[in-house]
Design an enzyme around this catalytic site. Structure first.
Site, short mmCIF file in Angstrom:
data_model
loop_
_atom_site.label_atom_id
_atom_site.label_comp_id
_atom_site.label_asym_id
_atom_site.label_seq_id
_atom_site.Cartn_x
_atom_site.Cartn_y
_atom_site.Cartn_z
N LYS A 75 0.86 -1.19 0.00
CA LYS A 75 0.00 0.00 0.00
C LYS A 75 0.89 1.23 0.00
O LYS A 75 1.87 1.30 0.74
CB LYS A 75 -0.87 0.01 1.27
CG LYS A 75 -1.85 1.16 1.34
CD LYS A 75 -3.07 0.83 0.53
CE LYS A 75 -4.03 2.00 0.45
NZ LYS A 75 -3.55 3.09 -0.41
N LYS A 99 4.96 2.31 8.74
CA LYS A 99 3.74 3.03 9.11
C LYS A 99 2.55 2.07 9.22
O LYS A 99 1.77 2.12 10.20
CB LYS A 99 3.46 4.12 8.08
CG LYS A 99 2.34 5.08 8.44
CD LYS A 99 2.10 6.09 7.32
CE LYS A 99 3.36 6.86 6.98
NZ LYS A 99 3.10 7.89 5.95
N LYS A 111 5.38 2.44 -2.91
CA LYS A 111 5.35 3.84 -3.33
C LYS A 111 5.55 3.89 -4.83
O LYS A 111 6.20 3.01 -5.41
CB LYS A 111 6.45 4.66 -2.64
CG LYS A 111 6.15 6.14 -2.58
CD LYS A 111 5.03 6.46 -1.60
CE LYS A 111 4.78 7.96 -1.48
NZ LYS A 111 3.80 8.25 -0.42
N SER A 355 -7.37 5.09 4.33
CA SER A 355 -7.26 4.36 3.06
C SER A 355 -7.60 2.88 3.28
O SER A 355 -8.27 2.26 2.45
CB SER A 355 -5.84 4.48 2.50
OG SER A 355 -5.68 5.66 1.76
#
Length: 422
Positions: A75, A99, A111, A355
Protein backbone atom coordinates in the site's frame (compact mmCIF):
# COMPACT_ATOMS: atom_id res chain seq x y z
CA UNK A 1 23.22 -6.28 -1.76
CA UNK A 2 21.15 -3.13 -1.17
CA UNK A 3 22.15 -1.61 -4.52
CA UNK A 4 23.98 1.63 -5.31
CA UNK A 5 22.63 4.89 -4.02
CA UNK A 6 21.87 7.80 -6.31
CA UNK A 7 24.20 10.80 -5.75
CA UNK A 8 21.74 13.23 -4.20
CA UNK A 9 22.17 15.54 -1.25
CA UNK A 10 20.11 14.38 1.74
CA UNK A 11 19.23 11.19 -0.13
CA UNK A 12 16.13 9.88 1.70
CA UNK A 13 17.16 6.26 1.22
CA UNK A 14 20.35 6.91 3.20
CA UNK A 15 18.19 8.14 6.08
CA UNK A 16 15.69 5.29 5.78
CA UNK A 17 18.41 2.64 5.84
CA UNK A 18 20.25 4.34 8.71
CA UNK A 19 17.04 4.42 10.75
CA UNK A 20 16.47 0.75 10.00
CA UNK A 21 20.03 -0.21 10.93
CA UNK A 22 19.75 1.59 14.27
CA UNK A 23 16.42 -0.11 14.96
CA UNK A 24 17.75 -3.56 14.11
CA UNK A 25 20.60 -2.97 16.55
CA UNK A 26 18.20 -1.87 19.31
CA UNK A 27 16.09 -4.99 18.75
CA UNK A 28 19.11 -7.29 18.68
CA UNK A 29 18.47 -8.74 15.22
CA UNK A 30 21.28 -10.01 13.02
CA UNK A 31 22.74 -8.50 9.86
CA UNK A 32 20.74 -10.76 7.56
CA UNK A 33 17.53 -9.35 9.01
CA UNK A 34 18.71 -5.83 8.20
CA UNK A 35 19.65 -6.86 4.65
CA UNK A 36 16.26 -8.45 4.10
CA UNK A 37 14.36 -5.41 5.36
CA UNK A 38 16.59 -2.87 3.62
CA UNK A 39 16.00 -4.45 0.21
CA UNK A 40 12.66 -3.95 -1.61
CA UNK A 41 10.93 -7.17 -2.62
CA UNK A 42 10.03 -5.81 -6.05
CA UNK A 43 10.85 -2.76 -8.15
CA UNK A 44 9.46 -1.76 -11.52
CA UNK A 45 10.71 1.17 -13.62
CA UNK A 46 8.65 1.95 -16.70
CA UNK A 47 8.72 4.26 -19.69
CA UNK A 48 5.65 6.48 -19.83
CA UNK A 49 5.26 7.97 -23.33
CA UNK A 50 2.97 10.98 -23.45
CA UNK A 51 1.33 12.48 -26.52
CA UNK A 52 1.16 16.21 -25.78
CA UNK A 53 -1.77 18.34 -26.83
CA UNK A 54 0.30 19.79 -29.67
CA UNK A 55 0.90 16.31 -31.10
CA UNK A 56 4.50 15.94 -29.94
CA UNK A 57 5.57 12.91 -27.88
CA UNK A 58 7.48 13.18 -24.60
CA UNK A 59 8.99 10.22 -22.76
CA UNK A 60 8.61 10.21 -18.97
CA UNK A 61 9.93 7.77 -16.38
CA UNK A 62 7.81 6.10 -13.73
CA UNK A 63 8.60 3.83 -10.77
CA UNK A 64 6.69 1.51 -8.46
CA UNK A 65 8.48 -0.07 -5.50
CA UNK A 66 6.91 -2.76 -3.33
CA UNK A 67 8.97 -2.97 -0.17
CA UNK A 68 7.50 -5.83 1.86
CA UNK A 69 4.73 -8.45 1.51
CA UNK A 70 4.97 -10.18 4.89
CA UNK A 71 1.79 -8.72 6.38
CA UNK A 72 -0.33 -8.45 3.22
CA UNK A 73 -0.63 -6.58 -0.07
CA UNK A 74 1.47 -3.46 -0.46
CA UNK A 75 0.00 0.00 0.00
CA UNK A 76 1.36 3.43 -0.81
CA UNK A 77 0.94 6.70 -2.62
CA UNK A 78 1.72 7.81 -6.15
CA UNK A 79 3.39 11.17 -6.68
CA UNK A 80 3.82 13.24 -9.83
CA UNK A 81 6.85 15.45 -9.25
CA UNK A 82 9.92 16.63 -11.11
CA UNK A 83 11.96 15.57 -8.05
CA UNK A 84 11.01 11.88 -8.22
CA UNK A 85 13.96 9.47 -8.09
CA UNK A 86 14.10 5.72 -7.60
CA UNK A 87 15.91 6.14 -4.26
CA UNK A 88 13.19 8.48 -3.03
CA UNK A 89 10.52 5.96 -3.99
CA UNK A 90 12.49 3.16 -2.30
CA UNK A 91 12.73 5.15 0.92
CA UNK A 92 9.07 6.13 0.93
CA UNK A 93 8.03 2.52 0.33
CA UNK A 94 10.12 1.38 3.30
CA UNK A 95 8.65 4.06 5.57
CA UNK A 96 5.21 2.97 4.42
CA UNK A 97 5.91 -0.59 5.59
CA UNK A 98 6.73 0.68 9.08
CA UNK A 99 3.74 3.03 9.11
CA UNK A 100 1.28 0.26 8.25
CA UNK A 101 2.79 -2.08 10.84
CA UNK A 102 2.74 0.59 13.55
CA UNK A 103 -1.00 1.21 13.20
CA UNK A 104 -1.68 -2.52 12.69
CA UNK A 105 -2.86 -2.51 9.08
CA UNK A 106 -2.58 -5.78 7.08
CA UNK A 107 -0.31 -4.20 4.48
CA UNK A 108 3.28 -3.89 3.44
CA UNK A 109 4.63 -0.63 2.09
CA UNK A 110 4.82 0.56 -1.50
CA UNK A 111 5.35 3.84 -3.33
CA UNK A 112 5.15 5.10 -6.88
CA UNK A 113 6.21 8.14 -8.80
CA UNK A 114 6.41 9.70 -12.24
CA UNK A 115 9.06 12.33 -12.91
CA UNK A 116 6.86 15.17 -14.14
CA UNK A 117 5.91 18.67 -12.98
CA UNK A 118 2.11 18.53 -13.35
CA UNK A 119 1.86 22.33 -13.32
CA UNK A 120 3.24 22.38 -16.87
CA UNK A 121 0.66 20.01 -18.34
CA UNK A 122 -3.02 20.16 -19.25
CA UNK A 123 -5.68 18.08 -17.53
CA UNK A 124 -5.91 15.86 -20.59
CA UNK A 125 -2.15 15.29 -20.58
CA UNK A 126 -2.14 14.39 -16.89
CA UNK A 127 -4.96 11.92 -17.53
CA UNK A 128 -2.96 10.28 -20.33
CA UNK A 129 0.10 10.03 -18.05
CA UNK A 130 -1.97 8.45 -15.25
CA UNK A 131 -3.62 5.94 -17.55
CA UNK A 132 -0.41 4.94 -19.36
CA UNK A 133 1.49 4.61 -16.07
CA UNK A 134 -1.32 2.40 -14.73
CA UNK A 135 -1.25 0.17 -17.79
CA UNK A 136 2.54 -0.18 -17.52
CA UNK A 137 2.50 -1.27 -13.85
CA UNK A 138 -0.66 -3.36 -14.17
CA UNK A 139 1.19 -6.70 -13.86
CA UNK A 140 2.02 -5.86 -10.22
CA UNK A 141 -1.16 -3.91 -9.41
CA UNK A 142 -4.38 -5.17 -7.82
CA UNK A 143 -6.64 -5.00 -4.73
CA UNK A 144 -4.94 -8.09 -3.28
CA UNK A 145 -1.47 -7.15 -4.57
CA UNK A 146 -0.70 -3.41 -4.48
CA UNK A 147 -3.07 -0.51 -3.82
CA UNK A 148 -1.97 3.05 -4.75
CA UNK A 149 -3.31 6.29 -3.24
CA UNK A 150 -2.83 10.02 -3.88
CA UNK A 151 0.37 11.83 -2.93
CA UNK A 152 2.21 14.96 -4.07
CA UNK A 153 0.90 16.07 -7.46
CA UNK A 154 -1.95 13.54 -7.60
CA UNK A 155 -5.50 13.59 -6.29
CA UNK A 156 -8.84 11.77 -6.26
CA UNK A 157 -9.28 12.44 -9.97
CA UNK A 158 -6.01 10.67 -10.80
CA UNK A 159 -7.12 7.74 -8.64
CA UNK A 160 -10.40 7.60 -10.58
CA UNK A 161 -8.48 7.38 -13.86
CA UNK A 162 -6.26 4.63 -12.45
CA UNK A 163 -9.24 2.65 -11.18
CA UNK A 164 -11.01 2.99 -14.51
CA UNK A 165 -7.94 1.96 -16.52
CA UNK A 166 -7.42 -1.12 -14.37
CA UNK A 167 -11.12 -2.02 -14.45
CA UNK A 168 -11.48 -1.64 -18.23
CA UNK A 169 -8.48 -3.88 -18.83
CA UNK A 170 -9.81 -6.53 -16.43
CA UNK A 171 -13.37 -6.50 -17.75
CA UNK A 172 -15.09 -5.53 -14.51
CA UNK A 173 -15.18 -2.59 -12.09
CA UNK A 174 -12.65 -3.02 -9.30
CA UNK A 175 -13.21 -0.34 -6.67
CA UNK A 176 -10.53 -1.66 -4.30
CA UNK A 177 -7.55 -1.28 -6.62
CA UNK A 178 -6.84 2.27 -5.41
CA UNK A 179 -7.87 4.42 -2.46
CA UNK A 180 -8.39 8.15 -2.19
CA UNK A 181 -11.03 7.98 -4.94
CA UNK A 182 -14.03 10.31 -5.29
CA UNK A 183 -16.88 9.29 -3.01
CA UNK A 184 -19.02 8.66 -6.11
CA UNK A 185 -16.60 5.89 -7.10
CA UNK A 186 -16.33 4.15 -3.76
CA UNK A 187 -14.16 6.63 -1.92
CA UNK A 188 -14.51 6.87 1.84
CA UNK A 189 -16.04 9.80 3.64
CA UNK A 190 -13.33 11.55 5.64
CA UNK A 191 -10.46 10.31 3.46
CA UNK A 192 -9.48 13.68 1.97
CA UNK A 193 -8.75 15.26 5.36
CA UNK A 194 -7.59 12.13 7.21
CA UNK A 195 -3.83 12.76 7.11
CA UNK A 196 -4.23 16.37 8.21
CA UNK A 197 -6.70 15.49 10.94
CA UNK A 198 -4.33 12.84 12.26
CA UNK A 199 -1.39 15.27 12.25
CA UNK A 200 -3.37 17.81 14.24
CA UNK A 201 -4.67 15.15 16.65
CA UNK A 202 -1.18 13.85 17.40
CA UNK A 203 0.14 17.39 17.73
CA UNK A 204 -2.42 17.88 20.49
CA UNK A 205 -1.37 14.62 22.15
CA UNK A 206 2.26 15.78 22.06
CA UNK A 207 1.21 19.10 23.57
CA UNK A 208 -0.48 17.21 26.40
CA UNK A 209 2.79 15.36 26.99
CA UNK A 210 4.66 18.65 27.16
CA UNK A 211 1.86 20.20 29.28
CA UNK A 212 1.11 22.90 26.73
CA UNK A 213 -2.33 24.49 26.52
CA UNK A 214 -3.49 24.74 22.89
CA UNK A 215 -5.17 28.08 23.60
CA UNK A 216 -1.88 29.68 24.59
CA UNK A 217 0.40 27.84 22.16
CA UNK A 218 1.84 28.80 18.79
CA UNK A 219 2.51 26.80 15.63
CA UNK A 220 4.17 27.12 12.24
CA UNK A 221 3.23 24.91 9.30
CA UNK A 222 5.56 24.32 6.37
CA UNK A 223 3.55 23.43 3.30
CA UNK A 224 0.00 24.47 2.50
CA UNK A 225 -0.99 21.57 0.26
CA UNK A 226 -2.71 18.25 0.87
CA UNK A 227 -1.50 17.88 4.45
CA UNK A 228 -0.41 21.29 5.70
CA UNK A 229 -3.46 23.26 4.68
CA UNK A 230 -6.00 21.35 6.73
CA UNK A 231 -3.54 20.58 9.51
CA UNK A 232 -3.21 24.35 9.98
CA UNK A 233 -6.99 24.68 9.89
CA UNK A 234 -7.55 21.90 12.45
CA UNK A 235 -4.93 23.38 14.82
CA UNK A 236 -6.54 26.81 14.40
CA UNK A 237 -9.95 25.25 15.19
CA UNK A 238 -8.47 23.95 18.47
CA UNK A 239 -7.36 27.43 19.49
CA UNK A 240 -3.68 27.14 18.53
CA UNK A 241 -2.23 30.41 17.22
CA UNK A 242 -0.77 29.60 13.80
CA UNK A 243 1.79 32.36 13.29
CA UNK A 244 3.41 31.23 10.03
CA UNK A 245 2.70 29.08 6.98
CA UNK A 246 4.54 28.51 3.72
CA UNK A 247 4.12 27.03 0.28
CA UNK A 248 6.45 26.51 -2.67
CA UNK A 249 6.36 30.23 -3.49
CA UNK A 250 7.17 31.72 -0.08
CA UNK A 251 6.18 32.10 3.57
CA UNK A 252 4.04 34.52 5.58
CA UNK A 253 4.14 35.47 9.26
CA UNK A 254 1.94 37.25 11.77
CA UNK A 255 2.95 37.58 15.41
CA UNK A 256 -0.73 37.90 16.39
CA UNK A 257 -1.65 34.78 14.44
CA UNK A 258 -3.02 34.12 10.98
CA UNK A 259 -6.73 33.87 10.17
CA UNK A 260 -6.47 30.46 8.54
CA UNK A 261 -9.91 30.47 6.84
CA UNK A 262 -9.02 33.86 5.34
CA UNK A 263 -5.68 32.48 4.14
CA UNK A 264 -7.53 29.56 2.54
CA UNK A 265 -9.77 32.01 0.68
CA UNK A 266 -6.70 33.96 -0.47
CA UNK A 267 -5.05 30.78 -1.77
CA UNK A 268 -8.23 29.76 -3.60
CA UNK A 269 -8.08 33.04 -5.54
CA UNK A 270 -4.31 33.57 -5.96
CA UNK A 271 -2.89 30.04 -5.79
CA UNK A 272 -0.35 30.93 -3.08
CA UNK A 273 -0.13 32.23 0.48
CA UNK A 274 2.20 35.01 -0.72
CA UNK A 275 0.83 38.58 -0.48
CA UNK A 276 -1.87 37.68 2.03
CA UNK A 277 -2.94 41.10 3.28
CA UNK A 278 -2.85 40.53 7.05
CA UNK A 279 0.67 39.10 7.29
CA UNK A 280 4.29 39.88 6.52
CA UNK A 281 6.19 37.97 3.86
CA UNK A 282 9.22 36.19 5.29
CA UNK A 283 12.55 36.92 3.61
CA UNK A 284 13.24 33.22 2.99
CA UNK A 285 10.69 30.45 2.69
CA UNK A 286 12.54 28.00 4.97
CA UNK A 287 13.07 30.69 7.62
CA UNK A 288 9.74 29.44 8.96
CA UNK A 289 11.43 26.28 10.21
CA UNK A 290 13.55 28.26 12.65
CA UNK A 291 10.82 30.29 14.34
CA UNK A 292 10.45 30.19 18.13
CA UNK A 293 7.09 28.39 18.24
CA UNK A 294 5.68 25.63 20.40
CA UNK A 295 4.80 23.33 17.48
CA UNK A 296 6.45 23.02 14.07
CA UNK A 297 4.71 20.96 11.39
CA UNK A 298 6.96 20.22 8.38
CA UNK A 299 4.31 19.08 5.90
CA UNK A 300 6.01 19.46 2.52
CA UNK A 301 8.79 17.11 1.36
CA UNK A 302 11.60 15.03 2.82
CA UNK A 303 14.95 16.31 4.10
CA UNK A 304 13.97 19.89 5.01
CA UNK A 305 15.42 19.64 8.54
CA UNK A 306 19.07 18.69 8.12
CA UNK A 307 22.41 19.13 9.82
CA UNK A 308 22.76 22.57 8.27
CA UNK A 309 19.75 24.00 10.11
CA UNK A 310 18.94 21.55 12.93
CA UNK A 311 20.74 23.58 15.60
CA UNK A 312 18.59 26.60 14.71
CA UNK A 313 15.28 24.76 15.14
CA UNK A 314 13.63 26.30 18.21
CA UNK A 315 10.21 24.61 18.28
CA UNK A 316 9.51 22.54 21.38
CA UNK A 317 7.57 19.94 19.36
CA UNK A 318 8.09 18.85 15.75
CA UNK A 319 5.21 16.89 14.22
CA UNK A 320 6.26 15.32 10.93
CA UNK A 321 3.36 15.82 8.55
CA UNK A 322 5.61 14.97 5.58
CA UNK A 323 7.44 11.70 5.06
CA UNK A 324 11.10 11.85 6.05
CA UNK A 325 11.36 15.61 6.66
CA UNK A 326 14.20 15.15 9.17
CA UNK A 327 17.55 13.63 8.25
CA UNK A 328 19.20 11.21 10.66
CA UNK A 329 21.97 13.70 11.45
CA UNK A 330 19.42 16.41 12.22
CA UNK A 331 17.37 14.02 14.34
CA UNK A 332 20.36 13.45 16.62
CA UNK A 333 20.73 17.21 17.06
CA UNK A 334 17.03 17.66 17.86
CA UNK A 335 17.14 14.87 20.46
CA UNK A 336 20.24 16.39 22.08
CA UNK A 337 18.44 19.74 22.25
CA UNK A 338 15.44 18.16 23.97
CA UNK A 339 12.98 18.64 21.12
CA UNK A 340 10.01 16.27 21.04
CA UNK A 341 9.73 14.79 17.54
CA UNK A 342 6.55 12.95 16.61
CA UNK A 343 7.88 10.76 13.77
CA UNK A 344 6.30 10.61 10.35
CA UNK A 345 5.29 6.96 10.54
CA UNK A 346 3.03 7.91 13.44
CA UNK A 347 2.24 11.58 12.83
CA UNK A 348 0.87 11.25 9.31
CA UNK A 349 -0.57 7.73 9.56
CA UNK A 350 -4.17 8.97 9.55
CA UNK A 351 -4.22 8.92 5.77
CA UNK A 352 -3.28 5.28 5.36
CA UNK A 353 -5.60 4.27 8.21
CA UNK A 354 -8.58 5.74 6.36
CA UNK A 355 -7.26 4.36 3.06
CA UNK A 356 -7.47 0.96 4.71
CA UNK A 357 -11.04 1.73 5.78
CA UNK A 358 -11.84 2.70 2.16
CA UNK A 359 -10.36 -0.57 0.89
CA UNK A 360 -12.39 -2.55 3.42
CA UNK A 361 -15.58 -0.69 2.48
CA UNK A 362 -14.96 -1.19 -1.26
CA UNK A 363 -14.34 -4.91 -0.80
CA UNK A 364 -17.56 -5.23 1.20
CA UNK A 365 -19.56 -2.76 -0.94
CA UNK A 366 -20.78 -1.24 2.33
CA UNK A 367 -19.93 2.33 3.32
CA UNK A 368 -19.60 3.88 6.76
CA UNK A 369 -20.73 7.24 8.09
CA UNK A 370 -18.04 9.91 8.37
CA UNK A 371 -18.36 9.95 12.16
CA UNK A 372 -17.57 6.22 12.20
CA UNK A 373 -14.51 6.79 10.02
CA UNK A 374 -13.18 9.54 12.26
CA UNK A 375 -13.81 7.63 15.47
CA UNK A 376 -12.09 4.50 14.17
CA UNK A 377 -9.13 6.50 12.86
CA UNK A 378 -8.70 8.32 16.16
CA UNK A 379 -8.86 5.04 18.06
CA UNK A 380 -6.06 3.55 15.93
CA UNK A 381 -3.87 6.63 16.30
CA UNK A 382 -4.43 6.84 20.04
CA UNK A 383 -3.54 3.16 20.47
CA UNK A 384 -0.34 3.65 18.49
CA UNK A 385 0.51 6.83 20.40
CA UNK A 386 0.07 5.05 23.74
CA UNK A 387 2.28 2.13 22.69
CA UNK A 388 4.99 4.40 21.30
CA UNK A 389 4.95 6.71 24.33
CA UNK A 390 5.12 3.80 26.75
CA UNK A 391 8.04 2.13 24.97
CA UNK A 392 9.84 5.46 24.65
CA UNK A 393 9.68 5.95 28.41
CA UNK A 394 10.43 2.31 29.24
CA UNK A 395 13.53 2.13 27.03
CA UNK A 396 14.55 5.78 27.44
CA UNK A 397 14.60 6.30 23.68
CA UNK A 398 13.06 8.87 21.37
CA UNK A 399 9.53 8.55 20.01
CA UNK A 400 11.04 7.80 16.61
CA UNK A 401 13.19 4.99 17.95
CA UNK A 402 10.22 3.54 19.84
CA UNK A 403 7.92 3.74 16.82
CA UNK A 404 10.52 2.12 14.58
CA UNK A 405 11.14 -0.65 17.10
CA UNK A 406 7.44 -1.50 17.34
CA UNK A 407 6.98 -1.41 13.57
CA UNK A 408 10.07 -3.38 12.61
CA UNK A 409 9.42 -6.00 15.28
CA UNK A 410 5.87 -6.46 13.96
CA UNK A 411 7.13 -7.02 10.40
CA UNK A 412 9.93 -9.37 11.49
CA UNK A 413 7.52 -11.48 13.58
CA UNK A 414 5.21 -11.83 10.56
CA UNK A 415 8.13 -12.75 8.31
CA UNK A 416 9.42 -15.35 10.75
CA UNK A 417 5.95 -16.82 11.26
CA UNK A 418 5.56 -17.32 7.51
CA UNK A 419 9.00 -18.89 7.13
CA UNK A 420 11.32 -18.89 4.13
CA UNK A 421 10.13 -20.43 0.86
CA UNK A 422 11.39 -22.74 -0.51
Amino acid sequence: MNGPLEPRQNNPLVNARAQLEATVDLLGYDRSTYEHLATPRRELTVAVPLRRDDGSVELLTGHRVQHNFSRGPTKGGLRFSSDVTLDEVRALAMWMTWKCALVDLPYGGAKGGVRIDPRGYSTGEIERVARRYTSEIMPILGPATDIPAPDIGTDDRVMAWMMDTYSVNNGHTELGVVTGKPVALGGSLGRASATSRGVAHLALRAMELRELDPGSSTAAVQGFGKVGREAARFLWDEGVTVVAISDQFGAIYSRAGLDIPAVEEHVAVHGTVVDFADADRMSARDELLELAVDVLVPAAVEGVIHEGNAERIRASIIVEGANGPTTIAADAVLQAEGRLVVPDILANAGGVVVSYFEWVQANQAYWWRETEVRERMTERLDTAWSRVSALSQDRAVSLRAAANMLAVRTVVEAHQARGLYP
